[in-house]
Each structure stands twice: as C-alpha cells, then as structure tokens.
Design an enzyme around this catalytic site. Sequence first.
Site, short mmCIF file in Angstrom:
data_model
loop_
_atom_site.label_atom_id
_atom_site.label_comp_id
_atom_site.label_asym_id
_atom_site.label_seq_id
_atom_site.Cartn_x
_atom_site.Cartn_y
_atom_site.Cartn_z
N LEU A 80 0.81 -1.22 0.00
CA LEU A 80 0.00 0.00 0.00
C LEU A 80 0.84 1.27 0.00
O LEU A 80 0.30 2.38 -0.09
CB LEU A 80 -0.96 0.00 1.21
CG LEU A 80 -1.97 -1.14 1.23
CD1 LEU A 80 -2.92 -0.99 2.42
CD2 LEU A 80 -2.76 -1.23 -0.07
N LYS A 81 2.15 1.15 0.12
CA LYS A 81 3.08 2.29 0.01
C LYS A 81 2.57 3.50 0.79
O LYS A 81 2.38 4.60 0.24
CB LYS A 81 3.33 2.65 -1.45
CG LYS A 81 4.03 1.54 -2.23
CD LYS A 81 4.44 2.00 -3.62
CE LYS A 81 5.25 0.96 -4.37
NZ LYS A 81 4.51 -0.27 -4.71
N LEU A 82 2.40 3.34 2.10
CA LEU A 82 1.86 4.41 2.93
C LEU A 82 2.86 5.57 3.05
O LEU A 82 4.07 5.35 3.17
CB LEU A 82 1.55 3.87 4.33
CG LEU A 82 0.57 2.69 4.38
CD1 LEU A 82 0.44 2.17 5.81
CD2 LEU A 82 -0.79 3.08 3.82
N PRO A 86 3.22 10.82 10.82
CA PRO A 86 3.43 9.60 11.63
C PRO A 86 2.17 9.08 12.28
O PRO A 86 1.90 7.87 12.27
CB PRO A 86 4.46 10.06 12.67
CG PRO A 86 5.23 11.14 11.99
CD PRO A 86 4.23 11.86 11.12
N ASN A 87 1.35 9.97 12.83
CA ASN A 87 0.15 9.52 13.54
C ASN A 87 -0.82 8.80 12.60
O ASN A 87 -1.41 7.77 12.96
CB ASN A 87 -0.53 10.75 14.16
CG ASN A 87 -1.69 10.36 15.04
OD1 ASN A 87 -1.52 9.59 15.99
ND2 ASN A 87 -2.87 10.88 14.73
N THR A 143 11.32 3.03 -8.94
CA THR A 143 12.17 2.80 -10.11
C THR A 143 11.67 3.55 -11.34
O THR A 143 12.38 3.64 -12.34
CB THR A 143 12.28 1.30 -10.43
OG1 THR A 143 10.97 0.74 -10.40
CG2 THR A 143 13.16 0.59 -9.42
N ARG A 204 12.84 -11.37 -13.98
CA ARG A 204 12.41 -12.05 -15.19
C ARG A 204 13.25 -13.31 -15.40
O ARG A 204 14.46 -13.22 -15.59
CB ARG A 204 12.60 -11.14 -16.43
CG ARG A 204 11.60 -10.01 -16.52
CD ARG A 204 10.20 -10.53 -16.75
NE ARG A 204 9.19 -9.49 -16.79
CZ ARG A 204 8.50 -9.03 -15.74
NH1 ARG A 204 8.74 -9.52 -14.53
NH2 ARG A 204 7.58 -8.12 -15.88
N GLY A 233 5.30 -11.01 -11.12
CA GLY A 233 3.92 -10.93 -11.59
C GLY A 233 3.74 -11.64 -12.91
O GLY A 233 3.54 -12.86 -12.97
N ARG A 234 3.84 -10.88 -14.00
CA ARG A 234 3.45 -11.38 -15.31
C ARG A 234 4.16 -12.64 -15.80
O ARG A 234 3.53 -13.43 -16.52
CB ARG A 234 3.55 -10.24 -16.33
CG ARG A 234 2.44 -9.21 -16.12
CD ARG A 234 2.74 -7.88 -16.75
NE ARG A 234 3.86 -7.21 -16.08
CZ ARG A 234 4.37 -6.06 -16.46
NH1 ARG A 234 3.86 -5.44 -17.52
NH2 ARG A 234 5.37 -5.52 -15.79
O1 C5P Z 1 4.55 -8.29 -13.68
P1 C5P Z 1 5.79 -7.88 -12.94
O2 C5P Z 1 6.66 -9.05 -12.54
O3 C5P Z 1 6.55 -6.81 -13.67
O4 C5P Z 1 5.24 -7.25 -11.60
C1 C5P Z 1 6.09 -6.69 -10.65
C2 C5P Z 1 5.31 -6.16 -9.50
O5 C5P Z 1 6.23 -5.44 -8.66
C3 C5P Z 1 4.20 -5.20 -9.85
O6 C5P Z 1 3.17 -5.35 -8.86
C4 C5P Z 1 4.85 -3.84 -9.72
O7 C5P Z 1 3.95 -2.83 -9.38
C5 C5P Z 1 5.82 -4.09 -8.57
N1 C5P Z 1 6.98 -3.21 -8.53
C6 C5P Z 1 7.87 -3.07 -9.58
N2 C5P Z 1 8.93 -2.24 -9.48
C7 C5P Z 1 9.12 -1.54 -8.38
C8 C5P Z 1 8.25 -1.66 -7.31
C9 C5P Z 1 7.17 -2.52 -7.41
O8 C5P Z 1 7.71 -3.72 -10.60
N3 C5P Z 1 10.17 -0.77 -8.28
#
Ligand code: C5P
Length: 255
Positions: A80-82, A86-87, A143, A204, A233-234
């Site tokens: 969720l990258k809050l 702080p509170n 990134t 990858r 992910g993918r």
């Molecule tokens: O599909 P893929 O492997 O690229 O997904 C990577 C996941 O990591 C995604 O949920 C993406 O939002 C997250 N992520 C990223 N690079 C970052 C931080 C988070 O790809 N620097």
Amino acid sequence: MTAIPPASSPASAGTGPLTPGGRVFVALDMPDVEGARAMAARVAGHVGGVKLGLEFFLAQGPAGIRAAMAGLDLPLFLDLKLHDIPNTVAGAVRSAAALAPRFLTVHAAGGPAMLRAAATAAREEAARLGKPRMRILAVTVLTSLGDEDLAAVGQAAPAAAQVRRLALLARDSGVDGIVCSPAEVAALRPELGPDVALMVPGIRPAWAAANDQKRVMTPRQAVEAGADHLVIGRPITGDADPAAAAARIAAELGA
Ligand code: C5P
C-alpha cells in the site's frame, strides 16, 4: 555458478523457513476478487505468498483482501506504500494488522519519525491482537523515477545516492526491510547487513518476456546478489500455464 545463499536467512527471521519457491511473492495486479483468488489457488503450491496492491485494495477493500486470501494458507504482502504524517501512518498500520499481512510497505521518504511510528505500531498492534507481527518494508526511490524526475521535485542527489540514503534511514528507523530493484541488491546487501529483508521486483526468468521492466535479473541472479524475497507478476500470471511457470521458477531457485 555462485552458491545460492541458505534457504533461511536472518532477514526473514520469524517469517518461516524459505523453500526455493517460498521466496516468491506472486504479484496479483488485478482488480477482481475471483480473478485474484483463482490465480493464487493455481500457483499456491509453488510460491511463498501473494502480493496485493493499490489496484486491488481500492477496488475491493479489506473485505476483498479477506475474500481473496480465505483458505489459501499463503502469506500476504500488502503493498500500500503508505506515506503520511506519523500519527496517520501508525493508525493505518494498526488497521492493516486486522488483515494479518506478513509484509506492508511504507515510503522511506516519509522520514524517520514516520518510519519509527510504523514499526512501533506494527509491534504494539501485534502484541495487542496476539498475532504474529507484520514486517514493515520501506520503498526507497520508485524505479519509475530518474535523476531528472528527482531534480524536478527538488532532490539534487542522483537516484542511486538517494536509494542508499533512504535504505540506511529505513534500517536505522527500525523497519524490517526495503523494496529495491535487482540492480541495487548487490550494493545494498553489504551496507545494510544480513538482518534487513530485501524484497525485489523487476525479476524475469530467462524464458519470460521483459514486458515494461527494463533492468531485470533472473530469480537466481537476484537471490545470488542477496535478495531475500522476489516479487514476480506477469512471468507467472501472464503465462498460459501459471502453475507450471511458478514451478519452473521454484526449480531454478532450488537447482
Ligand atoms: O509483472 P511484474 O513481474 O513486472 O510485476 C512486478 C510487480 O512489482 C508489480 O506489482 C509492480 O507494481 C511491482 N513493482 C515493480 N517495481 C518496483 C516496485 C514494485 O515492478 N520498483
């Protein structure tokens, strides 16, 4: 080939033993409960957990998270990258504790007081609920941001220097780990020491498409460089056979 680090690392202390596939959190970047649930169920035997982020959370809320995770017996990485005062962040961490995530992200740029508040809230709320404590992970520099983007928001230091600065700040403010790109792992691991968890996206396998990720590493390369956990992910969710893709990744990590 470099020896792969031990399957159980100090940075993951308290979060269970790491089998090869157990390092992998599958990123379920989708908005619907049924899709997320079905995908998680398909790959459950080959991954260590599930990452759900803002797209899912804002569409489905806490009830959707519970529905997606019900019966899966997999840890949740709640991304969720809050980033707030702080509170407010402490309150958000306490609210998130009801979902029992294993990991929750905050922005390191929120500063030392915010980071300490998040870490303290995680500890105190776990004690209050009698549940295992969630691990707080700090995001350093996204990134997607280059040196020019940082300059545009008044940040003169190059991205690499800012990543290092924020990573050390996060460690010294009591959070459990950081999220970083594969390219940063080898430099950060010795600086941060063994007790800081490194959660690494941008992974990858050699046989998968890069999609929009630019500077990628294979799962094995990232772990050899010092990653504790991999976000993938993918290459899994976009494969015609997600379970087979996850199993192949686990096998490559265990080889
Ligand atoms: O599909 P893929 O492997 O690229 O997904 C990577 C996941 O990591 C995604 O949920 C993406 O939002 C997250 N992520 C990223 N690079 C970052 C931080 C988070 O790809 N620097």
